[in-house]
Design a protein around this motif. Structure first.
Motif, PDB file in Angstrom:
ATOM      1  N   LEU A   1      25.572  -4.654  39.342  1.00 43.10           N
ATOM      2  CA  LEU A   1      24.522  -3.946  38.804  1.00 43.10           C
ATOM      3  C   LEU A   1      24.834  -2.415  38.862  1.00 43.10           C
ATOM      4  N   SER A   2      25.518  -1.763  37.717  1.00 47.27           N
ATOM      5  CA  SER A   2      25.698  -0.488  37.866  1.00 47.27           C
ATOM      6  C   SER A   2      24.507   0.579  38.565  1.00 47.27           C
ATOM      7  N   GLY A   3      25.056   1.031  39.788  1.00 43.83           N
ATOM      8  CA  GLY A   3      24.072   1.974  40.348  1.00 43.83           C
ATOM      9  C   GLY A   3      22.671   1.374  40.684  1.00 43.83           C
ATOM     10  N   ASN A   4      22.541   0.079  40.506  1.00 43.73           N
ATOM     11  CA  ASN A   4      21.336  -0.710  40.729  1.00 43.73           C
ATOM     12  C   ASN A   4      21.268  -1.589  41.596  1.00 43.73           C
ATOM     13  N   GLY A   5      22.146  -1.979  42.606  1.00 40.95           N
ATOM     14  CA  GLY A   5      22.300  -3.180  43.326  1.00 40.95           C
ATOM     15  C   GLY A   5      21.408  -2.555  44.658  1.00 40.95           C
ATOM     16  N   LYS A   6      20.282  -2.481  44.576  1.00 43.58           N
ATOM     17  CA  LYS A   6      19.407  -1.870  45.363  1.00 43.58           C
ATOM     18  C   LYS A   6      18.332  -2.686  46.392  1.00 43.58           C
ATOM     19  N   MET A   7      18.883  -4.089  46.287  1.00 43.00           N
ATOM     20  CA  MET A   7      18.038  -5.098  46.983  1.00 43.00           C
ATOM     21  C   MET A   7      16.730  -5.162  46.928  1.00 43.00           C
ATOM     22  N   GLU A   8      16.051  -4.970  45.559  1.00 43.60           N
ATOM     23  CA  GLU A   8      14.669  -5.180  45.483  1.00 43.60           C
ATOM     24  C   GLU A   8      14.380  -6.716  45.689  1.00 43.60           C
ATOM     25  N   LEU A   9      13.178  -6.996  46.255  1.00 44.81           N
ATOM     26  CA  LEU A   9      12.677  -8.284  46.460  1.00 44.81           C
ATOM     27  C   LEU A   9      12.772  -9.182  45.142  1.00 44.81           C
ATOM     28  N   PRO A  10      12.126  -8.636  44.002  1.00 39.04           N
ATOM     29  CA  PRO A  10      12.301  -9.734  42.768  1.00 39.04           C
ATOM     30  C   PRO A  10      13.834 -10.099  42.643  1.00 39.04           C
ATOM     31  N   VAL A  11      14.722  -9.122  42.961  1.00 39.82           N
ATOM     32  CA  VAL A  11      16.032  -9.442  42.798  1.00 39.82           C
ATOM     33  C   VAL A  11      16.607 -10.557  43.573  1.00 39.82           C
TER      34      VAL A  11
ATOM     35  N   ASP B   1      27.727  -7.040  47.929  1.00 37.59           N
ATOM     36  CA  ASP B   1      28.492  -5.932  48.050  1.00 37.59           C
ATOM     37  C   ASP B   1      27.827  -4.635  47.329  1.00 37.59           C
ATOM     38  N   CYS B   2      26.546  -4.368  47.694  1.00 35.76           N
ATOM     39  CA  CYS B   2      25.578  -3.749  47.308  1.00 35.76           C
ATOM     40  C   CYS B   2      25.531  -2.237  47.893  1.00 35.76           C
ATOM     41  N   ILE B   3      26.148  -2.071  49.107  1.00 35.35           N
ATOM     42  CA  ILE B   3      25.837  -1.067  49.793  1.00 35.35           C
ATOM     43  C   ILE B   3      25.892   0.376  49.105  1.00 35.35           C
ATOM     44  N   PRO B   4      26.813   0.793  48.336  1.00 33.10           N
ATOM     45  CA  PRO B   4      26.849   2.001  47.905  1.00 33.10           C
ATOM     46  C   PRO B   4      25.681   2.466  47.179  1.00 33.10           C
ATOM     47  N   ASN B   5      24.609   1.467  46.617  1.00 33.43           N
ATOM     48  CA  ASN B   5      23.482   1.860  45.827  1.00 33.43           C
ATOM     49  C   ASN B   5      22.223   2.255  46.465  1.00 33.43           C
ATOM     50  N   PRO B   6      21.865   1.503  47.769  1.00 36.57           N
ATOM     51  CA  PRO B   6      20.557   1.691  48.263  1.00 36.57           C
ATOM     52  C   PRO B   6      20.775   3.031  48.996  1.00 36.57           C
ATOM     53  N   SER B   7      19.696   3.786  49.383  1.00 33.15           N
ATOM     54  CA  SER B   7      19.505   4.580  50.271  1.00 33.15           C
ATOM     55  C   SER B   7      19.522   4.075  51.541  1.00 33.15           C
ATOM     56  N   VAL B   8      19.665   4.949  52.744  1.00 33.78           N
ATOM     57  CA  VAL B   8      19.688   4.680  53.896  1.00 33.78           C
ATOM     58  C   VAL B   8      18.266   3.928  54.333  1.00 33.78           C
TER      59      VAL B   8
ATOM     60  N   CYS C   1      17.591   0.092  55.325  1.00 33.86           N
ATOM     61  CA  CYS C   1      16.541  -0.534  56.412  1.00 33.86           C
ATOM     62  C   CYS C   1      15.118  -1.125  56.004  1.00 33.86           C
ATOM     63  N   ASP C   2      14.815  -0.671  54.871  1.00 33.60           N
ATOM     64  CA  ASP C   2      13.330  -1.343  54.435  1.00 33.60           C
ATOM     65  C   ASP C   2      13.520  -3.006  53.999  1.00 33.60           C
ATOM     66  N   ARG C   3      14.769  -2.980  53.394  1.00 29.61           N
ATOM     67  CA  ARG C   3      14.961  -4.012  52.343  1.00 29.61           C
ATOM     68  C   ARG C   3      15.859  -5.307  52.860  1.00 29.61           C
ATOM     69  N   THR C   4      16.901  -4.883  53.696  1.00 26.51           N
ATOM     70  CA  THR C   4      17.899  -5.953  54.028  1.00 26.51           C
ATOM     71  C   THR C   4      17.456  -7.144  54.433  1.00 26.51           C
ATOM     72  N   ILE C   5      16.501  -7.050  55.429  1.00 26.20           N
ATOM     73  CA  ILE C   5      15.942  -7.947  56.134  1.00 26.20           C
ATOM     74  C   ILE C   5      15.299  -9.393  55.050  1.00 26.20           C
ATOM     75  N   ASN C   6      14.245  -8.591  54.374  1.00 31.16           N
ATOM     76  CA  ASN C   6      13.601  -9.539  53.426  1.00 31.16           C
ATOM     77  C   ASN C   6      14.248  -9.994  52.402  1.00 31.16           C
TER      78      ASN C   6
ATOM     79  N   GLN D   1      24.980   4.954  55.462  1.00 36.55           N
ATOM     80  CA  GLN D   1      24.914   3.802  54.712  1.00 36.55           C
ATOM     81  C   GLN D   1      25.365   2.433  55.378  1.00 36.55           C
ATOM     82  N   ASN D   2      26.739   2.899  55.780  1.00 37.96           N
ATOM     83  CA  ASN D   2      27.400   1.664  56.395  1.00 37.96           C
ATOM     84  C   ASN D   2      26.993   1.430  57.989  1.00 37.96           C
ATOM     85  N   ARG D   3      26.365   2.465  58.626  1.00 37.26           N
ATOM     86  CA  ARG D   3      25.795   2.333  59.991  1.00 37.26           C
ATOM     87  C   ARG D   3      24.554   1.469  59.843  1.00 37.26           C
ATOM     88  N   ALA D   4      23.638   2.001  58.861  1.00 34.85           N
ATOM     89  CA  ALA D   4      22.547   1.237  58.516  1.00 34.85           C
ATOM     90  C   ALA D   4      22.492  -0.292  58.270  1.00 34.85           C
TER      91      ALA D   4
END
Lengths: 361, 361
Positions: free
Chosen positions: A214-224, A240-247, A251-256, A294-297
């Motif tokens: 998803l160009s620029g939009n691999g942001k790990m939203e729950l509906p996705v 392989d979405c880590i370039p897109n979400p902010s730190v 932190c907020d979305r990965t676990i869910n 991002q990579n550390r997060a």
């Protein structure tokens, strides 16, 4: 000698006439053929998911899943010529990609057991027609036509010589490995559609890697995550979405996000890949810092998930994915074919081990 | 901790403001700076040759030499931001190249003695403005801005921070090695301007390889030979044009073309390179045959020239320049960055030996 030349002349004149003459071409609507690279069979034939079915997806995510990235049409033919007519909307050309990659087509033919490049469809605007390959021998060939990586395709017809056949073909790839990710996953900036890296992984392993980039939009939203979790018969998930979400988003979305997938797919390996180092960051101190954070997060989040007891969850760590000469991208962000080759050299061994599969080469 | 965050915030806010605020940028007209990669100093600043001076050149050759392929602007600055404004004519986008490569700009900065990618200028139409790099440290940097590979550039201004300086810089490359050739020499289809292969050769050797590539028109016409022969102080000629002339043209023109150059340049090495194998020919029998015949024809002609007593004349034979997986091109003809990397791996050792120079890596 004269006779030899005459025969050669007749042969080439024949080939030329055959290719040039539209009257000798029979077209088949691609939507009657085998589509590969799609996660489900639902929705519009050329869309990656049924966008109407998943109401809660962010609007841009829905739009991007109408793009045909990673999809291909499979068929068999003994025609010496393969032509195409197709339609894409009048979307603006992106500066960091070729029109062939954005709106064009890419033909591969299996030869000696290996999928090999055979020709591209040159886009001419909304409606295009192009000769993908001609002057071929008339043996039966297994063919894959990869569809545009950065546009929707709304119509596709495949033309072969009148005196030849075009047959349906089964999906040549086994299983279903979902690759959710960024623009890089979607294919930016391979030079042509068949070179998006999930498609390269499919051809070199025989397994079906599904492009959910998803160009620029691999942001790990729950509906996705919910949408991805509803795909059936998944052998593995690659994130392989880590370039897109902010730190903060990481932190907020990965676990869910991962928990939502794991709840429905209790055994499938989930493989997270760190972000490629942005070459922009070689001089831009801000970008350099951002990617490191991002990579550390994501590493921290995976660590937390492991502590929480999540199994079969892997992290592939950035390890000079694009090499060390800073020449692997078109724009400091998106890998060129060179960058993708280097990235695959690094990622394939890890995937092979986790998934217990083999890649050719 | 709070103070630390505050300082960081102020630092980044400062960088952002500095980059964003046009008022803090001072522009210099690039035509007042050092141009590199040009064979002579005559004619229009941004044209590769003085097209008005060479009346007898074929019209398309003249037009193609108005394109800025291989040219770059060299300067020094300690600015943390480098911006550009430029103008190109409204030429149609080619399907097999990125807009960045066709009409965009490409910044390299020397770091640790090595020219490294630093940023691209994204074309927006006839007039463009773009940030090439920002958020950099304020040490003095040697910079090269590569110009569009497949378009004319008629105006270029380089902007740096008001509180910094922009200085003229001498040409960082030694000598003059003329590379006459096809679209592949001109740069199709590198992903950005700095990746045309003559420029890669320059950066990795320190010698100035001059891009005289002519998309589809490296056909060895006699007026072109005369023009090339009139360039002064040439250290060597590389002729990489074989994809363009027909077999008949190779047979008819090679001897006169090389003789015309040799008459004026009695000692300069003349290095002819066979055509890359066209990947189209993997399935297209006609193309496959054509390239083989072109390569056989040029080999025969060089053999004749050697027999006629021509010295210091070399042929680099095609030896899987683009690899063996058929993945090195964007369209079955033009190398991608991947194809160029493979080609250079094959060609560099031969060039190093003939020219007695060293390439980095």
């Amino acid at each position: 000698m004269k006779r030899h030349i005459l025969i050669l002349f007749a042969f080439y004149a024949g080939l030329w006439l055959q290719a040039a003459n539209e009257e000798n071409i029979v077209y088949t609507n691609a939507s009657n053929l085998q589509l590969i690279g799609k996660a489900t069979v639902e929705g519009d034939f050329f869309h990656r998911i049924d966008t109407a079915h998943y109401q809660n997806l962010p609007l841009t995510v829905k739009q991007l899943y109408t793009y045909s990235a990673g999809l291909a049409i499979a068929f068999k033919t003994n025609s010496s010529v393969i032509k195409v007519k197709w339609r894409v909307p009048n979307k603006k050309q992106n500066a960091n990609m070729t029109p062939i990659m954005q709106k064009g087509l890419d033909l591969y033919i299996r030869k000696d057991g290996i999928w090999q490049y055979a020709g591209v469809g040159i886009p001419q605007g909304i409606d295009s027609s192009s000769i993908l390959a001609e002057n071929m021998d008339e043996s039966e060939k297994e063919c894959l036509i990869y569809l545009p990586l950065y546009d929707e395709i709304t119509h596709l017809e495949i033309g072969v010589s009148k005196k030849s056949y075009l047959k349906k073909m089964d999906n040549p790839f086994k299983g279903k490995i979902i690759v959710y990710g960024s623009s890089i996953t979607q294919g930016a900036s391979a030079s042509r559609p068949g070179l998006a890296y999930p498609s390269q992984l499919s051809r070199s392993s025989g397994y079906q890697f599904i492009n959910m980039g998803l160009s620029g939009n691999g942001k790990m939203e729950l509906p996705v995550a919910k949408m991805l979790s509803q795909i059936n018969d998944v052998d593995a998930f690659i994130l392989d979405c880590i370039p897109n979400p902010s730190v903060d988003e990481i932190c907020d979305r990965t676990i869910n996000f991962i928990k939502t997938i794991r709840d429905k797919h209790t055994d499938a390996p989930i493989i997270v890949i760190q972000s490629v180092i942005r070459e922009k960051g070689n001089f831009n101190m801000k970008i350099c810092k951002m990617v490191k954070e991002q990579n550390r997060a994501i590493e921290d989040q995976i660590h937390i998930l492991h502590k929480l007891g999540f199994k079969n969850l892997y992290l592939i760590k950035e390890n000079h994915f694009l090499g060390t000469d800073h020449e692997g991208t078109v724009d400091g962000v998106h890998p060129s074919d060179l960058g993708f080759e280097r990235m695959l050299e690094k990622i394939k061994p890890a995937l092979a081990e986790i998934l217990d599969i083999k890649f050719r080469k």
